[in-house]
Design an enzyme around this catalytic site. Structure first.
Site, PDB file in Angstrom:
ATOM      1  N   SER A  93      41.496  44.445  38.735  1.00 58.06           N
ATOM      2  CA  SER A  93      41.206  43.810  37.442  1.00 58.06           C
ATOM      3  C   SER A  93      42.264  44.032  36.372  1.00 58.06           C
ATOM      4  O   SER A  93      42.118  43.498  35.259  1.00 58.06           O
ATOM      5  CB  SER A  93      39.853  44.294  36.915  1.00 58.06           C
ATOM      6  N   SER A 151      35.754  43.873  31.550  1.00 60.45           N
ATOM      7  CA  SER A 151      36.155  43.523  32.918  1.00 60.45           C
ATOM      8  C   SER A 151      35.162  42.561  33.571  1.00 60.45           C
ATOM      9  O   SER A 151      34.881  42.653  34.767  1.00 60.45           O
ATOM     10  CB  SER A 151      36.336  44.783  33.768  1.00 60.45           C
ATOM     11  N   GLU A 187      37.952  36.353  41.487  1.00 60.44           N
ATOM     12  CA  GLU A 187      36.993  37.434  41.673  1.00 60.44           C
ATOM     13  C   GLU A 187      35.743  36.926  42.410  1.00 60.44           C
ATOM     14  O   GLU A 187      35.339  35.785  42.219  1.00 60.44           O
ATOM     15  CB  GLU A 187      36.559  37.996  40.310  1.00 60.44           C
ATOM     16  N   LYS A 255      44.063  48.311  30.409  1.00 57.57           N
ATOM     17  CA  LYS A 255      43.189  47.501  31.261  1.00 57.57           C
ATOM     18  C   LYS A 255      43.087  48.168  32.611  1.00 57.57           C
ATOM     19  O   LYS A 255      44.094  48.417  33.274  1.00 57.57           O
ATOM     20  CB  LYS A 255      43.733  46.069  31.435  1.00 57.57           C
ATOM     21  N   THR A 256      41.852  48.462  32.995  1.00 58.22           N
ATOM     22  CA  THR A 256      41.589  49.153  34.251  1.00 58.22           C
ATOM     23  C   THR A 256      41.401  48.157  35.392  1.00 58.22           C
ATOM     24  O   THR A 256      41.249  46.953  35.188  1.00 58.22           O
ATOM     25  CB  THR A 256      40.329  50.005  34.133  1.00 58.22           C
ATOM     26  N   GLY A 257      41.367  48.697  36.605  1.00 59.29           N
ATOM     27  CA  GLY A 257      41.049  47.910  37.782  1.00 59.29           C
ATOM     28  C   GLY A 257      40.436  48.800  38.841  1.00 59.29           C
ATOM     29  O   GLY A 257      40.839  49.953  38.993  1.00 59.29           O
TER      30      GLY A 257
END
Length: 314
Positions: A93, A151, A187, A255-257
């Site tokens: 993400s 997210s 996604e 921004k995480t993933g």
């Protein structure tokens, strides 16, 4: 420099875990051998000699049974911290920050009030914001907010419709100079990466350079750049990763993933120390077995190594 949140954990890992074996991280593609692979041993040994932090990253890999990719640059001094920075990892993400930037570039702030309607059939796993607004739809600005700050996967898929799909986003990044990142799926399929796949992958260096161009460079006009920065700084999913590994008074926009398999966990960020230039950081990882759980501590502790290394070289 003192980082009370993770200092003890990092010191313990560096001191006590040097003998823990690194389990195989599965099949890897030819561009991204695991850190334990034998090829290029002499180059790795040379890097370890010239880069003291290399040993710290390897110990983290052994401790977490993980493969780690790191690229960081102090934009004031140009100093870098690198570890597998040109190797491919699934981005998961983290792409949502880049997608929002391209939406801003395409529509400008003036066009972000365009309303997008959708149905329950458009919802996918982890759509906490979009699931509440099926009846009314959401504006492009609201979709970007949901995608970056929460997210939200359905929001990201709806935004794909406004940038030409994954292929269109890929083309936009190529215009930025990124011919490394591969955008292939939406996604949640793009997060179902397994070792050996090149679809939906990038490198820590490429992602960091993209983020730097959008947040600190000229890739966006000033108003759009400010909006993207606000979304990143108010992200709700990143408290335990890069934010947890830097001093508490530093401002972080990230921004995480998270991947579906192999304990994959990522974070890309621009970090603003109070009295110096911003630092851009990309930390990507996956673990050794398909059913492994993500571990935020790996990202936080790698971020601490980055900050300590840049501080030591200043």
């Amino acid at each position: 420099m003192h980082h009370p949140r993770v200092r003890t954990a990092v010191a313990g890992l560096v001191a006590a875990l040097s003998l823990v074996p690194l389990a195989a991280c599965g099949q890897s593609d030819s561009t991204s051998p695991p850190s334990s692979a034998k090829p290029a041993a002499s180059a790795s040994a040379s890097a370890a000699t010239t880069r003291p932090y290399t040993g710290d990253f390897r110990k983290l890999e052994r401790a977490f049974d993980a493969r780690l990719g790191v690229y960081a640059v102090d934009t004031g001094t140009g100093r870098e911290v690198t570890h597998n920075d040109r190797a491919r990892f699934a981005y998961h993400s983290t792409f949502k920050a880049l997608q929002a930037a391209v939406v801003l570039s395409t529509y400008s702030l003036d066009g972000m009030d365009k309303r997008v309607t959708y149905t329950r059939e458009d919802l996918v796993a982890h759509s906490p914001v979009t699931e509440k607004h099926v009846d009314t739809g959401m504006t492009l600005k609201e979709l970007c907010d949901a995608s970056v700050r929460y997210s939200d996967n359905a929001a990201a898929n709806l935004l794909f419709d406004h940038v030409g799909g994954p292929e269109g986003l890929d083309a936009s990044l190529e215009k930025l100079g990124d011919d490394v990142t591969r955008m292939d799926r939406e996604e949640p399929e793009l997060s179902r990466w397994v070792p050996g796949e090149k679809r939906d992958t990038s490198t820590p260096r490429a992602l960091a350079e993209d983020l730097r161009a959008f947040v600190l460079g000229k890739a966006l006009p000033a108003p759009e750049r400010a909006q993207l920065t606000t979304w990143l700084r108010t992200n709700t999913t990143g408290d335990a990763v890069i934010r947890a590994g830097v001093p508490e008074n530093w401002v972080v926009g990230d921004k995480t993933g998270t991947g579906s398999y192999y304990g994959a966990r990522n974070d890309i960020a621009v970090v603003w120390p109070p009295d110096s230039a911003p630092i851009v950081i990309a930390i990507l990882s996956h673990r050794g077995t398909k059913d492994a759980e993500p571990d935020d501590r790996l990202i936080a502790e790698a971020a601490t190594v980055v900050v300590d290394s840049l501080s030591a070289s200043s």
